[in-house]
Write an enzyme that holds these catalytic residues in place. Structure first.
Site, PDB file in Angstrom:
ATOM      1  N   GLY A 255      55.581  58.739  65.072  1.00  0.00           N
ATOM      2  CA  GLY A 255      56.782  59.378  65.606  1.00  0.00           C
ATOM      3  C   GLY A 255      56.684  59.547  67.108  1.00  0.00           C
ATOM      4  O   GLY A 255      56.039  58.749  67.788  1.00  0.00           O
ATOM      5  N   SER A 256      57.306  60.607  67.609  1.00  0.00           N
ATOM      6  CA  SER A 256      57.407  60.771  69.058  1.00  0.00           C
ATOM      7  C   SER A 256      56.099  61.268  69.651  1.00  0.00           C
ATOM      8  O   SER A 256      55.271  61.868  68.983  1.00  0.00           O
ATOM      9  CB  SER A 256      58.522  61.762  69.394  1.00  0.00           C
ATOM     10  OG  SER A 256      58.101  63.075  69.056  1.00  0.00           O
ATOM     11  N   ARG A 257      55.958  61.011  70.935  1.00  0.00           N
ATOM     12  CA  ARG A 257      54.773  61.459  71.657  1.00  0.00           C
ATOM     13  C   ARG A 257      54.690  62.985  71.650  1.00  0.00           C
ATOM     14  O   ARG A 257      53.613  63.558  71.478  1.00  0.00           O
ATOM     15  CB  ARG A 257      54.858  60.938  73.092  1.00  0.00           C
ATOM     16  CG  ARG A 257      53.634  61.217  73.931  1.00  0.00           C
ATOM     17  CD  ARG A 257      53.709  60.391  75.200  1.00  0.00           C
ATOM     18  NE  ARG A 257      52.603  60.637  76.085  1.00  0.00           N
ATOM     19  CZ  ARG A 257      52.375  59.913  77.192  1.00  0.00           C
ATOM     20  NH1 ARG A 257      53.179  58.923  77.498  1.00  0.00           N
ATOM     21  NH2 ARG A 257      51.355  60.180  77.966  1.00  0.00           N
TER      22      ARG A 257
ATOM     23  N   GLY B 169      53.675  64.142  68.142  1.00  0.00           N
ATOM     24  CA  GLY B 169      52.314  63.663  67.904  1.00  0.00           C
ATOM     25  C   GLY B 169      51.289  64.503  68.643  1.00  0.00           C
ATOM     26  O   GLY B 169      50.256  64.880  68.084  1.00  0.00           O
TER      27      GLY B 169
ATOM     28  N   CYS C 238      58.398  50.433  66.736  1.00  0.00           N
ATOM     29  CA  CYS C 238      57.367  50.877  67.682  1.00  0.00           C
ATOM     30  C   CYS C 238      56.923  49.718  68.556  1.00  0.00           C
ATOM     31  O   CYS C 238      56.417  49.912  69.645  1.00  0.00           O
ATOM     32  CB  CYS C 238      56.143  51.391  66.941  1.00  0.00           C
ATOM     33  SG  CYS C 238      56.521  52.319  65.456  1.00  0.00           S
TER      34      CYS C 238
ATOM     35  N   GLU D 176      50.612  57.651  65.830  1.00  0.00           N
ATOM     36  CA  GLU D 176      51.110  56.455  66.502  1.00  0.00           C
ATOM     37  C   GLU D 176      52.392  56.902  67.178  1.00  0.00           C
ATOM     38  O   GLU D 176      53.326  57.334  66.508  1.00  0.00           O
ATOM     39  CB  GLU D 176      51.355  55.388  65.430  1.00  0.00           C
ATOM     40  CG  GLU D 176      51.502  53.993  65.990  1.00  0.00           C
ATOM     41  CD  GLU D 176      52.852  53.458  65.652  1.00  0.00           C
ATOM     42  OE1 GLU D 176      53.046  53.002  64.534  1.00  0.00           O
ATOM     43  OE2 GLU D 176      53.739  53.542  66.527  1.00  0.00           O
TER      44      GLU D 176
ATOM     45  N   LYS E 291      54.651  65.426  54.346  1.00  0.00           N
ATOM     46  CA  LYS E 291      55.750  66.190  54.922  1.00  0.00           C
ATOM     47  C   LYS E 291      56.893  65.197  55.070  1.00  0.00           C
ATOM     48  O   LYS E 291      56.852  64.289  55.908  1.00  0.00           O
ATOM     49  CB  LYS E 291      55.326  66.784  56.273  1.00  0.00           C
ATOM     50  CG  LYS E 291      56.356  67.704  56.901  1.00  0.00           C
ATOM     51  CD  LYS E 291      57.203  66.944  57.892  1.00  0.00           C
ATOM     52  CE  LYS E 291      58.375  67.756  58.385  1.00  0.00           C
ATOM     53  NZ  LYS E 291      59.371  66.933  59.074  1.00  0.00           N
TER      54      LYS E 291
ATOM     55  N   GLU F 178      59.390  55.129  77.288  1.00  0.00           N
ATOM     56  CA  GLU F 178      59.931  54.355  76.184  1.00  0.00           C
ATOM     57  C   GLU F 178      61.395  54.732  75.957  1.00  0.00           C
ATOM     58  O   GLU F 178      61.731  55.920  75.873  1.00  0.00           O
ATOM     59  CB  GLU F 178      59.132  54.637  74.901  1.00  0.00           C
ATOM     60  CG  GLU F 178      59.644  53.838  73.704  1.00  0.00           C
ATOM     61  CD  GLU F 178      58.861  54.121  72.427  1.00  0.00           C
ATOM     62  OE1 GLU F 178      58.047  55.069  72.406  1.00  0.00           O
ATOM     63  OE2 GLU F 178      59.077  53.389  71.443  1.00  0.00           O
TER      64      GLU F 178
END
Lengths: 528, 528
Positions: free
Chosen positions: B240-242, B245, B301, B264, B184, B393
């Site tokens: 990517g972002s929490r 994810g 990251c 991650e 993607k 973060e």
């Protein structure tokens, strides 16, 4: 040998609650006298707090210390002598010979993990040495190894009161990894749990392990789920039903910090009998398959619940032979009344779905002894493919023959199956061409594929995979039997540019543990 | 080099949809001309069907064939030449030098996985030979190895348009494992994706790989989640972002057949500066830390978002030195406008929580270039511990100093942290006693611990761990960088009593691949 019916909270026995229960001896149809006490919230919290406190100490123990602890558990279990065998047999309905064998396996796997700790290669130590002059950027020294996750919750299994319960494979591999363990005792065999827990507690104290390295508790359903939800718990080992396994899996994933659940849940373990095998080995296979279906009253996760054949004269002759063997099997006492009831429901469901009875044990089951009557059914591939009822595991001494019109139908049935712990083929000269696509499909479906054998009987060794795609387990990358089981309870950590004295022994430059390590791409025991 | 703005569905380019989008060049504040077309349901379904069809063929390719495929991808990426560098730089706002380096890393990791396939030890081949005369039961011959899971969905990352995107670490490790990949594409760099996709498609055809071994598609949010939900997909790689994810993680676990998601997501990468290091190395650390915080406009990251010290004269002097360095940093263009906005919100949140500004770049950010202004803050440990806002973060060139009163407070702050990708310590002579508990805590919190260095810069090698406890990743046992990344996309399978000609080459008795195998407990290349 006095049986302590309390919870084992660290090194203390505790029974502060008012909710008690007794274990039931299914073969005798009677309750055993001891009253076991469910843990209170306070006892539950104490077990958790002790595990949390024990972890930083336990994880720093040397591998040799941990190996001695595991060896000592095995020795203490043996020292329980006949008291353990008798209690376990009474609580499980399993015969003394089987329990004696299972004790041997349980102690053997504890000692195998002790040996693994001494060998050290399982740490997957990898070292990439520094290149300070590399252009355009210098390369750091990086060293990685596996470290324990933290306290592990282990749920005792009904069908292996020793080998998959209090000191079973989950506990042995978690302790080997360096993780404290809290066992939720199975309600069917609390006395067995109590005896084994006392052995573990003794071994822990004798080998200088911290209090909290092990606890075992009797929990109600609500607290069983709370154990998974507790933030101190970092992984879960479970063997049992799909329903309970998924409850734990979902609870673990819904936590603020999700944790891995290694649940071994459900399998029907297909066996494919190829045409030439049916022609040339039918007597041998009929006899051995009948034995595999009924072994241990069919109460193995690897029980062959599905037998696939392409219809032919040979398959007809085989089924007739199998039926002749199968009527001579005998009903046996199941692990508990609920499992016995579930077996009856499973048989009803097969009948209700229109399966044809191929054979059953000549003698009827004695309900007062929680017995199951071995039963074999058959159906067509098209019926199998159109009715989910045929794919449900019937836990007990039952199997279902599925007759396929041709190879395409056989492949369709195999492809339609969910993930399995095992898949088996029997073949002979002349089968090879037809066999290749079958082997290709079953290798995708199962954790272990067997040629010319039977799925029951799981060897405890380095190469064993007792796992498989969902729903046989909740994590296809894992095994719950064999030394690979330790990998469930560890994670890798890399140390970058660490001075030698701050590195764990496994990664020190002199390789003081003398273990195999991957150094700059080569496996070696050399200094690095 | 013509850029094909279509989806890459197997070996065909396809743009049947009516929903188009353009990529935005953040540094130029303008849209690039090409119109990319979101995949239709039909195109989505075709990509899935091709991956499903490719898997049985791809998984049977030899490791040498797969190695050639990976090598060819690297060569084709290099053959894209400056067109790729320029496009990628324009779409990401990252400078040409950085993109050139990232291309080297991307090709290097493809070639590293090719070498891994040739080495073969990663298969973790284990053999326990038969003991037909063993009492009471004969022992079977059991051989296990790792096999691929099936088609993998890979989500391109914003911050590594090459190394963590279309042909990045997730794709390289999944293809190496034998899993077809559906990428993607990230919406920020579709042109980069198109160029790299064309390289992969060319390499696949040149090396005889089956169509469907790779597809890349442009998807809206709904279809992005549907990709995870599709039963053909067996694992997911994401950086990517929490928030995103966890959306994928939850969707994967809610499937009838749950699958692993390797996401991650989030880290603040604590750096602990010990007293003697502050006293003796303050200039060096101040300069290098300032560089690490602002490198790549802080969009790593592993960016050091948290710096911990015990308050002292040395810490005061250090912060003053750091401030002197930090004002000389310069604002830089961020990856896209959303990330730039999120950075501004993050800075507002730190201000809102009462953080003290230590220093910021002397020049203000240019909003027309989506710039971020490097900003460093400080707060006290007690404020940090009482306000969650400090632990979020802030993706970009920002860091937060946390001043602790004493060692106990330092340990409390470290213990309060969620899981991290990295944790770093700087120490010098005299720090050892105080250092030991710090190292013990951070080793539990992070996937990589660093001594005397900086977390930015992730070496691609065997020993790298780019992972860590939740929420840094959704699976602490995994790494997304280095050869260990291949383990995310495989599972073990055991072959019991198989005739040699039906065994995979890795497990055959003659060891035709000449790989290291564990035979009856010993690692060897001998026949077995």
């Amino acid at each position: 040998m006095t049986l302590i019916a309390d919870n084992f909270i660290g090194f203390k026995n505790s029974a502060k609650g008012d909710k008690t229960f007794q274990s039931f001896a299914p073969a005798k149809n009677e309750y055993l006298p001891e009253k076991f006490t469910q843990a209170t919230q306070e006892e539950f919290d104490t077990a958790i707090a002790l595990a949390e406190k024990a972890f930083p100490i336990f994880r720093e123990t040397s591998y040799e210390q941990r190996a001695k602890f595991l060896d000592a558990i095995a020795d203490e279990i043996m020292a329980l002598g006949d008291a353990l065998i008798e209690r376990c047999s009474a609580e499980s309905g399993l015969p003394v010979a089987r329990i004696t064998g299972e004790r041997g396996r349980t102690c053997g796997q504890l000692k195998l993990f002790a040996q693994l700790l001494r060998d050290g290669w399982w740490l997957d130590a990898r070292i990439d040495t520094a290149q300070p002059d590399r252009q355009p950027l210098p390369k750091s020294d990086i060293r990685r190894m596996l470290i324990p996750l933290g306290p592990v919750a282990v749920y005792g299994a009904s069908n292996f009161p020793l080998a998959f319960s209090t000191a079973g494979g989950d506990t042995a591999s978690a302790l080997a990894a360096g993780c404290p363990v809290i066992v939720k005792s199975h309600s069917s065999h609390p006395g067995t749990n109590a005896l084994v827990s006392s052995a573990i507690a003794k071994a822990a104290q004798a080998t200088g392990m911290p209090e909290g390295v092990f606890s075992s508790v009797y929990l109600n359903h609500e607290h069983s789920v709370k154990l998974v939800e507790n933030p101190v718990i970092k992984a879960v080992g479970f063997t049992g039903s799909r329903h309970v396994g998924m409850t734990l899996f979902n609870a673990a994933n819904a936590r603020p910090e999700p944790i891995p659940v290694y649940a071994e849940m459900s399998a029907i373990n297909p066996v494919v009998l190829m045409e030439n095998a049916l022609q040339t080995q039918k007597e041998k296979i009929a006899k051995a398959l009948s034995g595999s279906v009924t072994m241990g009253v069919g109460q193995f996760c690897t029980n062959p619940g599905l037998v696939l054949m392409i219809e032919s004269e040979a398959s007809k002759a085989f089924i007739a032979l199998f039926a002749g063997e199968f009527v001579n099997t005998v009903p046996g006492t199941m692990l508990n009344k609920n499992i016995c009831k579930a077996y009856a429901h499973g048989i009803d469901a097969l009948n209700g779905a229109g399966a044809t009875l191929v054979a059953e044990a000549a003698t009827a089951a004695n309900a007062d002894k929680a017995e199951a009557r071995p039963s074999a059914f058959s159906t067509t591939a098209s019926a199998f493919l159109s009715n989910k009822a045929f794919t449900e595991e019937v836990f007990g001494p039952a199997t279902l023959f599925v007759l396929c019109k041709d190879a395409a139908e056989l492949h369709s049935v195999l492809n339609s199956l969910e993930g399995q712990l095992t898949a088996t083929v029997h073949a002979a000269d002349g089968d090879k061409e037809a066999l290749l696509p079958v082997v290709s499909i079953i290798t995708q479906k199962a954790g272990r594929v067997i040629y010319g054998g039977y799925p029951t009987g799981v060897e405890v060794c380095h190469s064993m995979v007792h796992g498989g795609p969902f729903p046989s387990t909740s994590n296809a990358a894992s095994t719950s039997v064999g030394t690979g089981a330790i990998l469930r309870f560890v994670r890798p950590v890399a140390f970058q540019d660490f001075p030698d004295d701050l590195l764990p022994d496994a990664l020190k430059r002199d390789n003081p543990l003398n273990i195999l390590r991957l150094v700059d791409g080569n496996w070696t025991k050399d200094k690095a």
